[in-house]
Design an enzyme around this catalytic site. Structure first.
Site, PDB file in Angstrom:
ATOM      1  N   ARG A  46       0.795  -1.224   0.000  1.00  0.00           N
ATOM      2  CA  ARG A  46       0.000   0.000   0.000  1.00  0.00           C
ATOM      3  C   ARG A  46       0.829   1.276   0.000  1.00  0.00           C
ATOM      4  O   ARG A  46       0.422   2.281  -0.565  1.00  0.00           O
ATOM      5  CB  ARG A  46      -0.846   0.064   1.278  1.00  0.00           C
ATOM      6  CG  ARG A  46      -2.166  -0.587   1.162  1.00  0.00           C
ATOM      7  CD  ARG A  46      -2.807  -0.639   2.549  1.00  0.00           C
ATOM      8  NE  ARG A  46      -3.579  -1.856   2.667  1.00  0.00           N
ATOM      9  CZ  ARG A  46      -4.890  -1.906   2.423  1.00  0.00           C
ATOM     10  NH1 ARG A  46      -5.556  -0.841   2.103  1.00  0.00           N
ATOM     11  NH2 ARG A  46      -5.532  -3.049   2.532  1.00  0.00           N
ATOM     12  N   PHE A  90      -4.766  -3.227  -2.354  1.00  0.00           N
ATOM     13  CA  PHE A  90      -5.219  -4.530  -2.895  1.00  0.00           C
ATOM     14  C   PHE A  90      -6.738  -4.646  -2.944  1.00  0.00           C
ATOM     15  O   PHE A  90      -7.273  -5.475  -3.645  1.00  0.00           O
ATOM     16  CB  PHE A  90      -4.751  -5.713  -2.030  1.00  0.00           C
ATOM     17  CG  PHE A  90      -3.312  -5.686  -1.651  1.00  0.00           C
ATOM     18  CD1 PHE A  90      -2.370  -5.066  -2.452  1.00  0.00           C
ATOM     19  CD2 PHE A  90      -2.895  -6.317  -0.483  1.00  0.00           C
ATOM     20  CE1 PHE A  90      -1.040  -5.056  -2.088  1.00  0.00           C
ATOM     21  CE2 PHE A  90      -1.578  -6.312  -0.117  1.00  0.00           C
ATOM     22  CZ  PHE A  90      -0.645  -5.676  -0.914  1.00  0.00           C
ATOM     23  N   LYS A 143      -0.338 -19.956   4.737  1.00  0.00           N
ATOM     24  CA  LYS A 143      -1.298 -20.404   5.729  1.00  0.00           C
ATOM     25  C   LYS A 143      -1.696 -19.224   6.625  1.00  0.00           C
ATOM     26  O   LYS A 143      -0.913 -18.281   6.694  1.00  0.00           O
ATOM     27  CB  LYS A 143      -0.717 -21.552   6.563  1.00  0.00           C
ATOM     28  CG  LYS A 143       0.424 -21.120   7.500  1.00  0.00           C
ATOM     29  CD  LYS A 143       0.685 -22.110   8.575  1.00  0.00           C
ATOM     30  CE  LYS A 143       0.093 -21.718   9.893  1.00  0.00           C
ATOM     31  NZ  LYS A 143       0.860 -20.766  10.698  1.00  0.00           N
ATOM     32  N   HIS A 173       5.447 -24.110   5.492  1.00  0.00           N
ATOM     33  CA  HIS A 173       6.894 -23.950   5.353  1.00  0.00           C
ATOM     34  C   HIS A 173       7.672 -25.120   5.973  1.00  0.00           C
ATOM     35  O   HIS A 173       8.831 -25.333   5.644  1.00  0.00           O
ATOM     36  CB  HIS A 173       7.373 -22.584   5.866  1.00  0.00           C
ATOM     37  CG  HIS A 173       7.488 -22.474   7.346  1.00  0.00           C
ATOM     38  ND1 HIS A 173       6.437 -22.146   8.149  1.00  0.00           N
ATOM     39  CD2 HIS A 173       8.544 -22.640   8.185  1.00  0.00           C
ATOM     40  CE1 HIS A 173       6.827 -22.126   9.407  1.00  0.00           C
ATOM     41  NE2 HIS A 173       8.110 -22.422   9.473  1.00  0.00           N
ATOM     42  N   LYS A 177      11.608 -27.530   4.912  1.00  0.00           N
ATOM     43  CA  LYS A 177      12.788 -27.755   5.756  1.00  0.00           C
ATOM     44  C   LYS A 177      13.529 -28.992   5.266  1.00  0.00           C
ATOM     45  O   LYS A 177      12.912 -30.033   5.027  1.00  0.00           O
ATOM     46  CB  LYS A 177      12.378 -27.934   7.225  1.00  0.00           C
ATOM     47  CG  LYS A 177      11.831 -26.636   7.858  1.00  0.00           C
ATOM     48  CD  LYS A 177      11.477 -26.859   9.323  1.00  0.00           C
ATOM     49  CE  LYS A 177      10.712 -25.683   9.916  1.00  0.00           C
ATOM     50  NZ  LYS A 177      11.510 -24.616  10.465  1.00  0.00           N
ATOM     51  N   GLU A 211       8.480 -24.066  21.184  1.00  0.00           N
ATOM     52  CA  GLU A 211       9.011 -22.752  20.798  1.00  0.00           C
ATOM     53  C   GLU A 211       9.304 -21.921  22.039  1.00  0.00           C
ATOM     54  O   GLU A 211       8.589 -22.036  23.043  1.00  0.00           O
ATOM     55  CB  GLU A 211       7.991 -21.994  19.964  1.00  0.00           C
ATOM     56  CG  GLU A 211       7.533 -22.733  18.730  1.00  0.00           C
ATOM     57  CD  GLU A 211       6.608 -21.867  17.897  1.00  0.00           C
ATOM     58  OE1 GLU A 211       7.117 -21.109  17.070  1.00  0.00           O
ATOM     59  OE2 GLU A 211       5.389 -21.929  18.100  1.00  0.00           O
ATOM     60  N   ASP A 230      -2.895 -22.614  14.594  1.00  0.00           N
ATOM     61  CA  ASP A 230      -1.653 -21.993  14.114  1.00  0.00           C
ATOM     62  C   ASP A 230      -0.581 -23.041  13.801  1.00  0.00           C
ATOM     63  O   ASP A 230       0.202 -22.865  12.867  1.00  0.00           O
ATOM     64  CB  ASP A 230      -1.136 -21.012  15.182  1.00  0.00           C
ATOM     65  CG  ASP A 230       0.061 -20.190  14.703  1.00  0.00           C
ATOM     66  OD1 ASP A 230      -0.010 -19.651  13.587  1.00  0.00           O
ATOM     67  OD2 ASP A 230       1.063 -20.095  15.440  1.00  0.00           O
ATOM     68  N   HIS A 235       1.484 -27.597  10.488  1.00  0.00           N
ATOM     69  CA  HIS A 235       2.838 -28.129  10.628  1.00  0.00           C
ATOM     70  C   HIS A 235       2.870 -29.513  11.291  1.00  0.00           C
ATOM     71  O   HIS A 235       3.523 -30.429  10.799  1.00  0.00           O
ATOM     72  CB  HIS A 235       3.721 -27.178  11.439  1.00  0.00           C
ATOM     73  CG  HIS A 235       3.733 -25.775  10.906  1.00  0.00           C
ATOM     74  ND1 HIS A 235       3.672 -25.482   9.571  1.00  0.00           N
ATOM     75  CD2 HIS A 235       3.808 -24.578  11.536  1.00  0.00           C
ATOM     76  CE1 HIS A 235       3.710 -24.160   9.408  1.00  0.00           C
ATOM     77  NE2 HIS A 235       3.782 -23.598  10.581  1.00  0.00           N
TER      78      HIS A 235
HETATM   79  C1  BG6 Z   1       4.329 -20.253  11.856  1.00  0.00           C
HETATM   80  C2  BG6 Z   1       3.414 -19.898  13.011  1.00  0.00           C
HETATM   81  O1  BG6 Z   1       3.611 -20.894  10.836  1.00  0.00           O
HETATM   82  O2  BG6 Z   1       5.364 -21.124  12.317  1.00  0.00           O
HETATM   83  C3  BG6 Z   1       4.212 -19.273  14.131  1.00  0.00           C
HETATM   84  O3  BG6 Z   1       2.399 -19.015  12.564  1.00  0.00           O
HETATM   85  C4  BG6 Z   1       5.347 -20.178  14.547  1.00  0.00           C
HETATM   86  O4  BG6 Z   1       3.363 -19.008  15.252  1.00  0.00           O
HETATM   87  C5  BG6 Z   1       6.198 -20.573  13.334  1.00  0.00           C
HETATM   88  O5  BG6 Z   1       6.143 -19.498  15.511  1.00  0.00           O
HETATM   89  C6  BG6 Z   1       7.225 -21.619  13.687  1.00  0.00           C
HETATM   90  O6  BG6 Z   1       8.079 -21.835  12.594  1.00  0.00           O
HETATM   91  P1  BG6 Z   1       9.575 -22.367  12.805  1.00  0.00           P
HETATM   92  O7  BG6 Z   1      10.081 -22.575  11.411  1.00  0.00           O
HETATM   93  O8  BG6 Z   1      10.298 -21.295  13.546  1.00  0.00           O
HETATM   94  O9  BG6 Z   1       9.474 -23.621  13.603  1.00  0.00           O
END
Ligand code: BG6
Length: 490
Positions: A46, A90, A143, A173, A177, A211, A230, A235
């Site tokens: 924007r 957008f 996501k 993602h 990895k 985490e 999340d 994941h």
């Molecule tokens: C993201 C989540 O998809 O993945 C986050 O939205 C999370 O909350 C992150 O912290 C963790 O990714 P990684 O690669 O650091 O394990």
């Protein structure tokens, strides 16, 4: 059209994801000499700035986030020449004509939507109305895709009006990895492992994504979502699929994705009758991480609901109702603000059918520990004879270690986004999630969330820096097992 001439257009080019992940990934791909000379880049956002202002911003962010040894002026010069910045709103379809003017109909275009998912539908439609979509155009979606099954269907339906499924790249993602892809090699390139991979040999599986970060200034987003949506919906369930799926016929995208869907559909639904035994939710209270005090979830900046019951921790006991995994529990656990950052999968083997060694039982059974981050590697716990003249034949635990970082001799392990961007350029969907997978995993999560709501189950508090609520330990200890690494986590 020459498929090598590619335009990558990043919506949300000034956003958090672009700054933290996409731009550094593009820089690293350039540095590795893997970015074709025929790729042009556009960032769309924007802010009414010029390309020069955008490049100053990117250079600053890259210098901040990259290791100083990775910075190269010549790499940056090459990368920066590819970029244009297009300032537009957008949600306003008239603004899409500026993008159209930049595009070149002879080039393949990839739209990367690093924006809130609520904009996916509108952006796709405006792209279409402005004539920016050709039959070859690709779209990359971050996501979360939806909030539940119904909303994910609606997002997917809208995008599908303008892009065919083979041109839609849904990112998880974790699939980018290196170590996650290595699960495929470990399982399917090693007869030794492959032949011992079922309920006759395996007692249980643990998948932990722990985490240390909190919600990183994302309270508004996170409070609507929670750790189940999340992290688990995407994941952790993707990791579970990589562990549990049958060997695909080949590594073609459709073959792999078909196997993953089968696993997601075979997950036993958790309902109100067993949710209390099978799932625990937690929320972090104030505590200490790495010697520093940290606030609790409801004291985080941006918190607008002091009595929020959103979970920042989940532990689940799941079962896969199929031939291979019948009766094998998969314990999943993930949380924010825990004592250490660690993603690992533990395959716990059954005991020997008969104990000849008096101390074998005390040592525990074999465990295969797959560390995805940090210190990527694989470790197999074996019983071995103690080297001593004192005892006749006593045992000790020894480790077979495969340390990816050391043995590869690389200076760094590539970030997931580097791999994923390269796959999108190549047009290979094998590391992207299909619509069927998204829907099957939402169906299972929706059921679990519904069961939590029906039973009005409590969200247990845990101190930041701990290993989560004690109820999560109970979840596994009730079965006579314990979380791997509990002593190091707590
Ligand atoms: C993201 C989540 O998809 O993945 C986050 O939205 C999370 O909350 C992150 O912290 C963790 O990714 P990684 O690669 O650091 O394990």
């Amino acid at each position: 059209m020459n498929e090598q001439n590619i335009d990558l257009v990043i919506f949300g080019g000034l956003g958090d994801l672009a700054g933290r992940k996409l731009l550094p990934a593009l820089y690293q791909i350039e540095r590795a000499g893997l970015l074709s000379d025929r790729v042009r880049l556009a960032a769309v956002a924007r802010d009414p700035i010029e390309t020069k202002g955008f490049l100053d911003y990117v250079e600053g962010r890259l210098k901040q986030s990259l290791a100083s040894a990775d910075w190269s002026e010549s790499v940056w010069q090459k990368l920066s020449k590819r970029f244009s910045y297009i300032g537009m709103d957008f949600s306003n379809k008239k603004h899409f004509s500026a993008l159209n003017a930049w595009l070149d109909s002879d080039r393949l275009v990839i739209y990367y939507l690093a924006t809130p998912p609520s904009l996916f539908g509108a952006i796709s439609q405006h792209l279409h109305d402005a004539g920016c979509i050709a039959s070859t155009s690709r779209i990359v979606l971050e996501k979360p895709i939806g909030h539940d099954l119904a909303s994910s269907k609606s997002v997917n339906d809208t995008v599908a009006r303008y892009f065919t499924e083979r041109n839609i790249y849904r990112i998880d993602h974790y699939l980018g990895k290196e170590t996650v892809q290595n699960l495929l090699a470990l399982r399917f390139a090693n007869r030794l492992i492959n032949s011992q991979w079922d309920n006759t040999c395996i007692d249980h599986v643990q998948i932990t994504v722990s985490e240390t970060v909190g919600i990183e200034g994302r309270w508004g987003y996170y409070d609507q979502v929670g750790q189940l949506r999340d992290m688990v919906q995407n994941h952790l369930l993707q990791l579970l699929c990589m562990v549990a799926m049958e060997p695909p016929n080949s590594f073609e995208a459709d073959e792999i994705r078909a196997e993953k869907v089968k696993i997601l559909r075979a997950l036993t639904m958790i309902d109100a009758s067993d949710v209390e035994q099978c799932a625990v939710r937690g929320q972090y209270a104030a505590g200490w991480i790495a010697g520093q005090p940290v606030v609790g979830y409801t004291e985080e900046i941006g918190c607008s609901q002091k009595d929020s019951a959103t979970e920042t921790f989940v532990a689940i006991k799941a079962f896969i109702d199929n031939w291979r995994w019948s009766g094998v529990p998969f314990y999943l656990r993930t949380g924010k603000r825990l004592g250490e950052k660690a993603t690992q999968i533990v395959i716990a083997y059954k005991n020997q059918p008969h104990a000849i060694f008096p101390d074998r039982q005390a040592l525990g059974s074999n465990r295969l520990v797959i560390r995805l981050q940090p210190n990527e590697g694989i470790q197999l716990e074996m019983a071995s004879k103690k080297q001593t003249l004192k005892d006749r034949l006593s045992l000790e635990k020894r480790l077979l270690n495969l340390d990816f970082f050391d043995t590869e001799g690389q200076d760094r392990i590539p970030d997931a986004y580097e791999r994923l961007l390269l796959e999108v350029f190549k047009g290979d969907q094998w590391l992207f999630v299909s619509r069927g997978e998204i829907e099957a995993s939402w169906r299972w999560c929706d059921q679990l969330i519904g069961a939590w709501q029906d039973k009005a189950l409590k969200v247990h508090r845990y101190s930041a820096g701990s290993s989560g609520p004690s109820k999560a330990e109970l979840l596994i200890e009730r079965d006579g097992r314990s979380w791997f690494g509990e002593s190091t986590l707590s």
